[in-house]
Design an enzyme around this catalytic site. Sequence first.
Site: not given
Length: 301
Positions: A31-33, A35, A185, A160
């Site tokens: 998910g490095a694209n 945030g 979540y 989280s």
Amino acid sequence: MVPNCLYLKMLSSGVCTSTVQLPGKVAIVTGANTGIGKETAKELAQRGARVYLACRDVPKGEVVAKEIQATTGNQQVLVRKLDLADTKSIRAFAKDFLAEERHLHILINNAGVMMCPYSKTADGFEMHIGVNHLGHFLLTHLLLEKLKDSAPARVVNVSSLAHHLGRIHFHDLHGETFYSAGLAYCHSKLANILFTQELARRLKGSGVTTYSVHPGTVQSELVRHSAAMRWMWWLFSPFIKTPQQGAQTSLHCALTEGLEALSGKHFSDCHVAWVSAQGRNETVARRLWDVSCDLLGLPMD
């Protein structure tokens, strides 16, 4: 009226103070694209690592890679396709990476989904548990021998504070009997913590250590599925961390020297943080490991 303690919690922001440099080291950030993942990858590249941006949206990833290359001067920023909602994509990513690289020193399981309408992954898993837990569980499993061969190495799992509301309902893991996007979540974030603890137990003595992190309340695309959450984020925007601030605890756990004895621990604001009673349940952690292996067709060793 929002209590002062909540303001303080939102404002608090640990900073990674490590000066470790990473020439010759290899890192993967999922998910490095965007945030937190983007900021994490940028800092690893700044320190000289060869960084793989593992992204579902490859064109977007390529834009980010060029931006990081221009900002850091490090041309060893690579984009590879990874869809954590599809085990075929995960296996293809791992196969190609193992053929391409001799080492892996840092794996940051950062990607995630939040408050999605009910849906399932390509393999029939509920989306939150499928992407946030099972996808990263499989990816880590497939890369584990490479991590061991490259030791000392680290695995960082982004969880989280929401894990406190989570439960692992083995009888309804995929929310087919009851589904709440918010709770789904939370359940998946609890799974991240339990996975980290059981992984640490199994890796003891291997030279590979693992940590779970709460990045803080961060301005990101995670809330795109919830109009209410987007409104809350806008309302409290002065108190919400930037992605760069949110990346600090992931970086702390990936880089700070002397954390080996804390493998399996949960971190927030670059310090060890308290986890819920459910998050400390070793029996549930071991059962979740076995159930995850069964769902993914992995050996239960």
